[in-house]
Motif scaffolding. Structure first.
Motif, PDB file in Angstrom:
ATOM      1  N   VAL A 627       0.859  -1.174   0.000  1.00 46.26           N
ATOM      2  CA  VAL A 627       0.000   0.000   0.000  1.00 46.26           C
ATOM      3  C   VAL A 627       0.901   1.231   0.000  1.00 46.26           C
ATOM      4  N   PRO A 628       0.761   2.110  -0.992  1.00 46.43           N
ATOM      5  CA  PRO A 628       1.595   3.308  -0.966  1.00 46.43           C
ATOM      6  C   PRO A 628       1.180   4.204   0.195  1.00 46.43           C
ATOM      7  N   SER A 629       2.082   5.083   0.595  1.00 47.01           N
ATOM      8  CA  SER A 629       1.749   6.017   1.664  1.00 47.01           C
ATOM      9  C   SER A 629       0.719   7.018   1.154  1.00 47.01           C
ATOM     10  N   VAL A 630      -0.141   7.494   2.074  1.00 47.44           N
ATOM     11  CA  VAL A 630      -1.138   8.491   1.671  1.00 47.44           C
ATOM     12  C   VAL A 630      -0.438   9.761   1.187  1.00 47.44           C
ATOM     13  N   MET A 631       0.814   9.919   1.616  1.00 39.82           N
ATOM     14  CA  MET A 631       1.571  11.102   1.225  1.00 39.82           C
ATOM     15  C   MET A 631       1.809  11.125  -0.282  1.00 39.82           C
ATOM     16  N   ASN A 632       2.037   9.953  -0.873  1.00 37.57           N
ATOM     17  CA  ASN A 632       2.204   9.952  -2.320  1.00 37.57           C
ATOM     18  C   ASN A 632       1.224   9.000  -2.972  1.00 37.57           C
ATOM     19  N   ARG A 633      -0.029   9.358  -2.814  1.00 41.83           N
ATOM     20  CA  ARG A 633      -1.114   8.612  -3.435  1.00 41.83           C
ATOM     21  C   ARG A 633      -0.981   8.748  -4.948  1.00 41.83           C
ATOM     22  N   PRO A 634      -1.114   7.628  -5.677  1.00 43.37           N
ATOM     23  CA  PRO A 634      -1.000   7.736  -7.128  1.00 43.37           C
ATOM     24  C   PRO A 634      -2.086   8.656  -7.686  1.00 43.37           C
ATOM     25  N   ALA A 635      -1.763   9.359  -8.744  1.00 45.55           N
ATOM     26  CA  ALA A 635      -2.779  10.184  -9.396  1.00 45.55           C
ATOM     27  C   ALA A 635      -3.810   9.254 -10.012  1.00 45.55           C
ATOM     28  N   GLY A 636      -4.988   9.742 -10.245  1.00 43.97           N
ATOM     29  CA  GLY A 636      -6.037   8.893 -10.801  1.00 43.97           C
ATOM     30  C   GLY A 636      -6.516   7.922  -9.755  1.00 43.97           C
ATOM     31  N   CYS A 637      -6.741   6.669 -10.164  1.00 40.97           N
ATOM     32  CA  CYS A 637      -7.190   5.646  -9.233  1.00 40.97           C
ATOM     33  C   CYS A 637      -6.062   5.334  -8.253  1.00 40.97           C
ATOM     34  N   ALA A 638      -6.382   5.333  -6.945  1.00 35.54           N
ATOM     35  CA  ALA A 638      -5.345   5.124  -5.936  1.00 35.54           C
ATOM     36  C   ALA A 638      -4.719   3.745  -6.062  1.00 35.54           C
ATOM     37  N   PHE A 639      -5.481   2.805  -6.593  1.00 34.35           N
ATOM     38  CA  PHE A 639      -5.003   1.428  -6.670  1.00 34.35           C
ATOM     39  C   PHE A 639      -4.216   1.165  -7.947  1.00 34.35           C
ATOM     40  N   SER A 640      -4.136   2.182  -8.838  1.00 34.91           N
ATOM     41  CA  SER A 640      -3.547   1.928 -10.156  1.00 34.91           C
ATOM     42  C   SER A 640      -2.104   1.429 -10.089  1.00 34.91           C
ATOM     43  N   SER A 641      -1.385   1.777  -9.016  1.00 29.12           N
ATOM     44  CA  SER A 641       0.017   1.357  -8.963  1.00 29.12           C
ATOM     45  C   SER A 641       0.169  -0.139  -8.713  1.00 29.12           C
ATOM     46  N   ARG A 642      -0.886  -0.799  -8.237  1.00 33.14           N
ATOM     47  CA  ARG A 642      -0.769  -2.232  -7.955  1.00 33.14           C
ATOM     48  C   ARG A 642      -1.737  -3.061  -8.790  1.00 33.14           C
TER      49      ARG A 642
END
Lengths: 675, 293
Positions: A627-642
């Motif tokens: 889970v990424p930190s809320v500090m660097n939430r991915p742009a767009g869908c928060a889950f897109s990085s995984r």
């Protein structure tokens, strides 16, 4: 000497002011190369002490190993002194240990490179450069990206899961023959837990290291172990091949554990059958079966016979019980109603008790020399949720996803940055503490830690009566004490114990006290923030049953926050899944578990180990990444990085929570597009 | 469901008894406790125990060495040293107890307010406390003594003010940690007001470390009182005080050393006793030892 490690009749005692605590009572087991052996049991069953005793890692005194043999590598380790060179070389080099708390088992002031190489230089005689190279190898092996550049980082720069990987790398540093994982994944999120366990399993397969898993989670056992030892009150009460233990358990305790554990494979209305009572005191215990006071199969002769010894019931399957018990045996006594109390009224989502609309909660972040405010951290991002009368809404997500913040906002304990909270048709957003106070009669809360949520200096009755004094100041002392007795009865506590102090109650009883306090003012909504996560399995099931019964009787609504999907499945009517402050899926429990739509929900469900060795779900793949930190939430869908389904659009636009099918909302472009 | 309630909670056979037993298991603690008890008995029953009237002068028998009549000799005015030491314990104990009480009340009140209210209230209060703390204790006491004048009440007040910051600090720290515990949130959720939460939940849970501080500070207070009296800023003659007696004894140290030595010994032994017992109280209340015993 056929086995890698063979423990015979190990006995460990702790001297206490009240007597001698028999923590390990004649435990024998063996471990072979390349196999995964599990020790299960509730807290206090002696499973960890057994492991620490084999390495003489227990504090001596007050601890003392009073008997037994520990054969490892042709030597009896017990004949070596606690601080002898022989034992030092075994500990850390030949037998590695991974502890439960990744946050405290690494030294915060040393770089991880230093901590990793220390042992190698000592045990393997490598020089600094060789040790660093090996450290990089190990870090890559345990799945830490950019290993070389992160070697000089400090522990606080890693997440909990990464730290646990480092702990494993440390334990593996000297190619140990045995790896002991003592509740190594208990403190981690489900997806991280699954990753770590897969990692350890792969390492066992590649290197032939033996792995000892110490856990209370039967799902993990079913998924990974080949042999299981069930421990109770310092003894192994049953052991055998995993499949046999799960399919044909022969000891009442094993049967009890299996019936008490909620599972993803359950029907929602399956009533959990808790193991009644508590572990009896191990201080100078009488010579008879230790499980007798909780055993539904106990007969008169169990009282008079000495402690049962292990007897074979199959190939490699032994149990310690006087009676011949299996799953079909009818219990001779019953402790609790096994039927579910029928709900007085069906839950109705149409008359909402609580409505959360587009809620936003932010925390200011500070930076720079003068600690000026540099921005806002979005902890809860546009969450909408309703809880109907008599309904239970489960809120699930991994740590840091904002579920507790949401709960605190609902309770008026947290300032809200946007949106509305409507309780009983009344907007309670941003009320001042004095405006909020009268409303608290109708919303109450149960906290995670029953040890922290009760004032240690107040008696049980004044704890339970606290809301009464605040909301009904005119209540007479007699009426109040009557009500307290009633509440004690309601939560299944003996009213005669009401003048006791909190420390005189067990964890489960304390949580009952907390529930009694929450019920005192007859609220219409109770927010349960991880209310059963800290409890042992058998107590967990007691509390789940209690909550279900109370709801059926009082038509109270629950907002049930948890990270354990199997528990949530058991209690919830509807389930909301949160990821990084956003709601990603919201639907009825059946749809969620049978037809999860959001890739994150799917990943969560796949990560939960099921306490059934034959369940095909246990062979499913595990989601990568953290889970990424809320500090660097991915742009767009928060889950897109995984997300395995992520497209370019997901990385730019935020998918809204939209209805898909009947009462099923999901926030995912791919799902909405019908993929 | 009610079956459960019959189950006894994990063994808790009278922990208090066990703790007290552990408390007295160390020889220095026993000795310290006996000494404190003796001093208390001296103070309470001084007229019954003391062989002579501490103010009775006998110029003929001045500066006598130790003898059967005068165990610790006599002072420059021929007063019995032992009697004056016994009566002097009243001064020491009164000052010790009451200044600790004053400091405890002030300090805990300040710490509770600062810790609970927070923000600028906290900053202002604690900066004042820091300022007080930055001045050496004796110098501050001398200054306050000079301003307030001599006399038992003033000494108590002066020592009370001097020792306030330590209680304020300890209490504030404790409040800050207790404040964020779940049971305080639970009190709020149960509808309690801020004041009620402080009085019922925060205050009782801040007491233990302050109790420890108090036992240890008793010794310090006695020592500072003695120092003030030694410097002539303490209790006025003819009320006997240990510090004053050391001061008087120092002038005749070469000819009649018994007075200075005896008075110093009383101070040293009493302060030591309070320190040892204070340490033991700390061990007793240490949360890490809770449940272990």
């Amino acid at each position: 000497m056929s086995h890698l490690l063979e423990v015979k009749d190990l006995r460990t005692e702790f001297r206490q002011p009240t007597g001698t605590l028999h923590a390990v009572e004649g435990v024998s087991y063996h471990v072979d190369a390349g196999e995964i052996v599990a020790f299960v049991g509730e807290s206090g069953s002696g499973k960890s002490v057994t492991q620490y005793s084999t390495l003489q890692l227990i504090p001596m005194p007050p601890g003392k190993i009073t008997g037994g043999e520990i054969w490892f590598d042709g030597r009896n380790l017990l004949t070596e002194g606690q601080k002898s060179a022989a034992l030092q070389s075994v500990r850390g080099a030949e037998i590695g240990v991974v502890f439960q708390e990744p946050m405290t088992s690494l030294n915060p002031v040393l770089t991880i490179g230093k901590q990793l190489t220390e042992g190698m230089m000592l045990h393997l005689g490598l020089n600094r450069t060789q040790a660093r190279d090996r450290a990089v190898d190990l870090m890559e092996k345990v799945g830490i990206p950019d290993a070389r550049s992160r070697l000089d980082a400090f522990p606080h720069q890693f997440s909990g899961g990464m730290r646990q990987r480092i702990m494993i790398a440390m334990a593996l540093a000297c190619d140990p023959k045995i790896l002991i994982a003592d509740e190594a994944t208990t403190a981690l999120d489900v997806t991280t837990q699954a990753q770590i366990l897969e990692l350890m399993k792969d390492l066992v397969e590649q290197t032939g290291t033996a792995l000892i898993i110490v856990t209370h989670n039967l799902g993990i056992v079913a998924r990974y172990a080949s042999r299981v030892h069930v421990m109770y009150a310092g003894e192994i009460v049953e052991s055998g091949p995993t499949r046999e233990i799960f399919k044909a358990p022969r000891h009442p305790y094993t049967i009890g554990l299996l019936r008490a554990v909620p599972s993803l494979a359950d029907e929602r209305d399956r009533r959990l059958i808790p193991i009644p009572g508590m572990v009896s005191s191990q201080v100078d215990p009488p010579d008879r079966c230790a499980f007798i006071n909780r055993c539904p199969y106990a007969v008169a002769e169990c009282e008079t016979e000495p402690r049962p010894v292990l007897q074979a019931v199959g190939t490699g399957h032994v149990k310690a019980c006087h009676r011949d018990i299996d799953l079909q045996t009818t219990p001779v006594r019953q402790f609790e109603a096994t039927a579910r109390t029928e709900a007085a009224a069906a839950p109705s989502a149409t008359t909402p008790v609580l409505e959360v609309k587009h809620l936003k909660v932010t925390f200011p972040t500070y930076g720079g020399f003068f600690k000026r405010k540099t921005g806002d951290l979005l902890a809860v991002d546009d969450v909408s949720l309703t809880v109907g009368k008599g309904e239970t809404v489960g809120l699930v997500g991994e740590s840091g996803c904002g579920k507790t913040t949401l709960a605190r906002a609902v309770m008026g304990l947290q300032e809200v940055a946007g949106g509305q909270i409507i309780f009983d048709d009344r907007d309670i957003t941003g009320l001042s503490p004095s405006q909020m106070r009268p409303l608290r009669r109708d919303i109450s809360m149960v906290f995670q830690d029953p040890y922290g949520s009760l004032d240690p200096r107040q008696r049980a009755e004044s704890i339970v009566a606290e809301p009464l004094g605040n909301f009904f100041p005119d209540m007479s002392a007699k009426a109040r004490s009557e009500r307290v007795k009633e509440l004690f009865d309601l939560v299944g506590l003996n009213p005669d114990q009401r003048s006791r102090m909190p420390h005189e109650f067990s964890g489960g009883q304390r949580q009952r006290l907390a529930i009694a306090r929450a019920l005192a003012s007859e609220p219409s909504l109770i927010v349960l923030d991880e209310a059963i996560s800290a409890l042992d399995v058998s107590i967990q099931s007691q509390v789940i049953n209690l909550l279900e019964d109370l709801q059926a009787r009082l038509a109270v609504s629950y907002l049930f926050i948890a990270h354990d999907l199997s528990v949530v499945r058991h209690i919830s009517d509807r389930v909301a899944v949160m990821y990084l402050g956003q709601l990603v899926e919201l639907t009825g429990w059946r749809q969620l578990y049978e037809n999860p739509l959001h890739p994150y929900t799917k990943a969560l469900l796949e990560a939960v180990p099921i306490p059934d060795p034959d369940d095909a779900a246990n062979q499913r793949r595990i989601i990568k990444g953290e889970v990424p930190s809320v500090m660097n939430r991915p742009a767009g869908c928060a889950f897109s990085s995984r997300c395995p389904l992520a497209t370019d659009r997901c990385r730019v636009d935020k998918p809204p929570l939209e209805g898909r099918g009947e009462a099923h909302e999901v926030a995912c472009f791919a799902v909405q597009a019908g993929a | 469901m009610t079956v459960l309630s019959d189950a006894k909670p994990a063994a808790t056979p009278n922990l208090t008894k066990l703790r007290v037993k552990g408390f007295f298991s160390r020889v220095p603690v026993i000795i310290g406790s006996v000494i404190i008890l003796t001093v208390v008995v001296f103070a309470v029953a001084a007229p019954l125990i003391a062989p002579y009237d501490p103010a009775k002068q006998d110029v003929v028998a001045r500066l006598q060495p130790m003898s059967a009549e005068h165990w610790f000799g006599t002072d420059g005015l021929g007063r019995d040293v032992l009697s004056r030491l016994i009566f002097g314990s009243r001064t020491s104990l009164l000052v010790g107890l009451f200044s600790t009480l004053v400091a405890g009340c002030f300090g805990m009140a300040i710490g509770l307010i600062a810790g609970f209210v927070g923000k600028w209230v906290d900053s202002i209060m604690m900066r004042v406390m820091d300022a007080l703390m930055s001045i050496p204790i004796i110098i501050l006491a001398l200054f306050l003594g000079a301003v307030l004048g001599r006399g038992l009440g003033n000494i108590i007040l002066c020592l009370g003010i001097v020792m306030t910051p330590s209680y304020a600090r300890v209490t504030r720290g404790q409040v800050l940690s207790v404040k964020q515990l779940d049971y305080v949130t639970a009190a709020r959720v149960s509808g309690g007001t801020g004041l009620k939460t402080v009085v019922h939940h925060i205050f009782p849970n801040c007491l233990a470390p302050n109790m420890v501080l108090a036992t240890m500070n008793l010794g310090v207070a006695i020592l500072v009182e003695a120092a003030l009296s030694f410097l002539g800023m303490g209790i006025a003659e003819p009320t006997p005080s240990w510090g004053g007696m050391v001061s008087q004894g120092k002038d005749v140290l070469t000819t009649a050393p018994t007075m200075a030595v005896a008075a110093s010994l009383f101070i040293v032994i009493t302060v030591w006793a309070f320190n040892v017992v204070g340490d033991a109280v700390r061990d007793l209340l240490d949360p890490r030892l809770r449940g272990a015993l």
